[in-house]
Design a protein around this motif. Structure first.
Motif, PDB file in Angstrom:
ATOM      1  N   VAL A   1       0.856  -1.185   0.000  1.00 21.07           N
ATOM      2  CA  VAL A   1       0.000   0.000   0.000  1.00 21.07           C
ATOM      3  C   VAL A   1       0.890   1.233   0.000  1.00 21.07           C
ATOM      4  CG1 VAL A   1      -1.743   1.311   1.281  1.00 21.07           C
ATOM      5  CG2 VAL A   1      -1.901  -1.188   1.161  1.00 21.07           C
ATOM      6  N   MET A   2       0.694   2.088  -0.977  1.00 16.16           N
ATOM      7  CA  MET A   2       1.484   3.305  -1.118  1.00 16.16           C
ATOM      8  C   MET A   2       0.769   4.496  -0.481  1.00 16.16           C
ATOM      9  SD  MET A   2       3.001   4.833  -4.689  1.00 16.16           S
ATOM     10  CE  MET A   2       1.466   5.438  -5.361  1.00 16.16           C
ATOM     11  N   MET A   3      -0.581   4.471  -0.502  1.00 20.29           N
ATOM     12  CA  MET A   3      -1.370   5.572   0.046  1.00 20.29           C
ATOM     13  C   MET A   3      -2.655   4.996   0.641  1.00 20.29           C
ATOM     14  SD  MET A   3      -3.272   8.700  -2.003  1.00 20.29           S
ATOM     15  CE  MET A   3      -1.817   9.067  -2.938  1.00 20.29           C
ATOM     16  N   ASP A   4      -3.001   5.455   1.844  1.00 20.73           N
ATOM     17  CA  ASP A   4      -4.236   5.023   2.508  1.00 20.73           C
ATOM     18  C   ASP A   4      -4.959   6.264   2.995  1.00 20.73           C
ATOM     19  OD1 ASP A   4      -6.211   4.157   4.315  1.00 20.73           O
ATOM     20  OD2 ASP A   4      -4.979   2.495   5.049  1.00 20.73           O
ATOM     21  N   MET A   5      -6.080   6.554   2.376  1.00 16.37           N
ATOM     22  CA  MET A   5      -6.867   7.735   2.734  1.00 16.37           C
ATOM     23  C   MET A   5      -8.002   7.307   3.668  1.00 16.37           C
ATOM     24  SD  MET A   5      -6.794   9.746  -0.885  1.00 16.37           S
ATOM     25  CE  MET A   5      -6.998  11.378  -0.193  1.00 16.37           C
ATOM     26  N   ASP A   6      -7.652   7.105   4.939  1.00  9.63           N
ATOM     27  CA  ASP A   6      -8.601   6.723   5.987  1.00  9.63           C
ATOM     28  C   ASP A   6      -9.396   5.467   5.663  1.00  9.63           C
ATOM     29  OD1 ASP A   6      -7.866   8.859   7.651  1.00  9.63           O
ATOM     30  OD2 ASP A   6      -9.226  10.221   6.603  1.00  9.63           O
ATOM     31  N   GLY A   7      -8.797   4.549   4.922  1.00  9.36           N
ATOM     32  CA  GLY A   7      -9.449   3.284   4.613  1.00  9.36           C
ATOM     33  C   GLY A   7     -10.487   3.363   3.504  1.00  9.36           C
ATOM     34  N   ALA A   8     -10.793   4.556   3.017  1.00 10.96           N
ATOM     35  CA  ALA A   8     -11.809   4.711   1.975  1.00 10.96           C
ATOM     36  C   ALA A   8     -11.218   4.579   0.572  1.00 10.96           C
ATOM     37  CB  ALA A   8     -12.506   6.059   2.105  1.00 10.96           C
ATOM     38  N   PHE A   9      -9.932   4.881   0.435  1.00 12.22           N
ATOM     39  CA  PHE A   9      -9.252   4.780  -0.859  1.00 12.22           C
ATOM     40  C   PHE A   9      -7.807   4.403  -0.587  1.00 12.22           C
ATOM     41  CE2 PHE A   9      -6.767   6.449  -4.387  1.00 12.22           C
ATOM     42  CZ  PHE A   9      -7.500   6.020  -5.486  1.00 12.22           C
ATOM     43  N   LEU A  10      -7.372   3.295  -1.160  1.00 12.14           N
ATOM     44  CA  LEU A  10      -5.995   2.850  -1.012  1.00 12.14           C
ATOM     45  C   LEU A  10      -5.380   2.717  -2.392  1.00 12.14           C
ATOM     46  CD1 LEU A  10      -7.439   1.741   1.645  1.00 12.14           C
ATOM     47  CD2 LEU A  10      -5.541   0.155   1.740  1.00 12.14           C
ATOM     48  N   MET A  11      -4.162   3.208  -2.534  1.00  7.24           N
ATOM     49  CA  MET A  11      -3.430   3.038  -3.784  1.00  7.24           C
ATOM     50  C   MET A  11      -2.260   2.109  -3.506  1.00  7.24           C
ATOM     51  SD  MET A  11      -1.326   5.732  -6.171  1.00  7.24           S
ATOM     52  CE  MET A  11      -2.711   6.704  -6.685  1.00  7.24           C
ATOM     53  N   LEU A  12      -2.140   1.084  -4.346  1.00  7.10           N
ATOM     54  CA  LEU A  12      -1.018   0.171  -4.222  1.00  7.10           C
ATOM     55  C   LEU A  12       0.126   0.686  -5.075  1.00  7.10           C
ATOM     56  CD1 LEU A  12      -2.901  -3.244  -4.514  1.00  7.10           C
ATOM     57  CD2 LEU A  12      -2.680  -1.709  -2.538  1.00  7.10           C
ATOM     58  N   ALA A  13       1.331   0.439  -4.652  1.00  8.18           N
ATOM     59  CA  ALA A  13       2.504   0.855  -5.423  1.00  8.18           C
ATOM     60  C   ALA A  13       2.507   0.104  -6.751  1.00  8.18           C
ATOM     61  CB  ALA A  13       3.777   0.556  -4.638  1.00  8.18           C
ATOM     62  N   PRO A  14       2.911   0.781  -7.825  1.00 12.38           N
ATOM     63  CA  PRO A  14       2.980   0.095  -9.121  1.00 12.38           C
ATOM     64  C   PRO A  14       3.959  -1.079  -9.056  1.00 12.38           C
ATOM     65  CG  PRO A  14       3.215   2.468  -9.406  1.00 12.38           C
ATOM     66  CD  PRO A  14       3.289   2.191  -7.934  1.00 12.38           C
ATOM     67  N   SER A  15       3.708  -2.083  -9.874  1.00 13.43           N
ATOM     68  CA  SER A  15       4.597  -3.237  -9.898  1.00 13.43           C
ATOM     69  C   SER A  15       5.935  -2.859 -10.520  1.00 13.43           C
ATOM     70  CB  SER A  15       3.951  -4.387 -10.680  1.00 13.43           C
ATOM     71  OG  SER A  15       3.736  -3.994 -12.009  1.00 13.43           O
ATOM     72  N   SER A  16       6.927  -3.670 -10.279  1.00 16.37           N
ATOM     73  CA  SER A  16       8.271  -3.367 -10.770  1.00 16.37           C
ATOM     74  C   SER A  16       8.371  -3.436 -12.290  1.00 16.37           C
ATOM     75  CB  SER A  16       9.284  -4.323 -10.138  1.00 16.37           C
ATOM     76  OG  SER A  16       8.959  -5.657 -10.484  1.00 16.37           O
ATOM     77  N   ASP A  17       7.382  -4.061 -12.957  1.00 12.72           N
ATOM     78  CA  ASP A  17       7.428  -4.157 -14.418  1.00 12.72           C
ATOM     79  C   ASP A  17       6.884  -2.910 -15.101  1.00 12.72           C
ATOM     80  OD1 ASP A  17       4.682  -4.328 -14.192  1.00 12.72           O
ATOM     81  OD2 ASP A  17       4.513  -6.316 -15.051  1.00 12.72           O
ATOM     82  N   GLY A  18       6.487  -1.911 -14.322  1.00 17.07           N
ATOM     83  CA  GLY A  18       6.025  -0.654 -14.896  1.00 17.07           C
ATOM     84  C   GLY A  18       4.560  -0.633 -15.279  1.00 17.07           C
ATOM     85  N   GLY A  19       3.807  -1.634 -14.887  1.00 20.33           N
ATOM     86  CA  GLY A  19       2.373  -1.655 -15.182  1.00 20.33           C
ATOM     87  C   GLY A  19       1.645  -0.583 -14.402  1.00 20.33           C
ATOM     88  N   PRO A  20       0.349  -0.423 -14.656  1.00 20.15           N
ATOM     89  CA  PRO A  20      -0.412   0.604 -13.946  1.00 20.15           C
ATOM     90  C   PRO A  20      -0.576   0.264 -12.466  1.00 20.15           C
ATOM     91  CG  PRO A  20      -1.875  -0.723 -15.288  1.00 20.15           C
ATOM     92  CD  PRO A  20      -0.471  -1.155 -15.610  1.00 20.15           C
ATOM     93  N   ALA A  21      -0.765   1.294 -11.669  1.00 13.23           N
ATOM     94  CA  ALA A  21      -1.048   1.101 -10.250  1.00 13.23           C
ATOM     95  C   ALA A  21      -2.468   0.547 -10.112  1.00 13.23           C
ATOM     96  CB  ALA A  21      -0.927   2.428  -9.512  1.00 13.23           C
ATOM     97  N   VAL A  22      -2.726  -0.105  -8.996  1.00 20.60           N
ATOM     98  CA  VAL A  22      -4.065  -0.582  -8.656  1.00 20.60           C
ATOM     99  C   VAL A  22      -4.514   0.173  -7.414  1.00 20.60           C
ATOM    100  CG1 VAL A  22      -5.418  -2.574  -7.864  1.00 20.60           C
ATOM    101  CG2 VAL A  22      -3.707  -2.868  -9.659  1.00 20.60           C
TER     102      VAL A  22
END
Length: 117
Positions: free
Chosen positions: A30-51
């Motif tokens: 998890v790269m960003m957690d906005m009070d549990g309502a929105f979480l951004m995962l770090a992009p994969s090492s292959d350069g694909g899009p973030a989830v």
């Protein structure tokens, strides 16, 4: 004007709970957690899009209109690993040169894992 996919967002009831599955599945954190309502995962090492995981009030009903397709060198081994993490196998498809398995994550969101022959 050029566009590229920067992030794929999955609607879910419990973003923090679902993040446990997707971080383990994708080998990220998890790269960003906005009070549990929105979480951004770090992009994969292959350069694909973030989830990202976005909280919504209701569980998924009906068919996903968009889903994530993942590629694996050893699809069967990845399917075993993903089901151990909480995914469920829904279907398997084979066409010349490509086999893919349709799964759902722990909140019933559809995704696929494919392997080229």
């Amino acid at each position: 004007m050029a566009l590229s996919i920067g992030m794929v967002t999955i609607d879910c009831v419990d973003p923090r709970g679902l993040a446990k599955f997707w971080t383990a599945a994708l080998g990220t954190e998890v790269m960003m957690d906005m009070d549990g309502a929105f979480l951004m995962l770090a992009p994969s090492s292959d350069g694909g899009p973030a989830v990202a995981l976005q909280q919504v009030p209701e569980p998924r009903t009906g068919k996903n209109r968009v889903h994530i397709d993942l590629r694996a060198d050893d699809r069967e081994r990845e399917i075993e690993r993903l089901t151990a993490l909480g995914a469920t196998v829904v279907d398997e498809q084979v066409v010349p040169g490509l086999t893919w398995t349709v799964l759902t994550d722990p909140e019933d969101n559809v995704f696929c894992v494919g392997q080229y022959a």
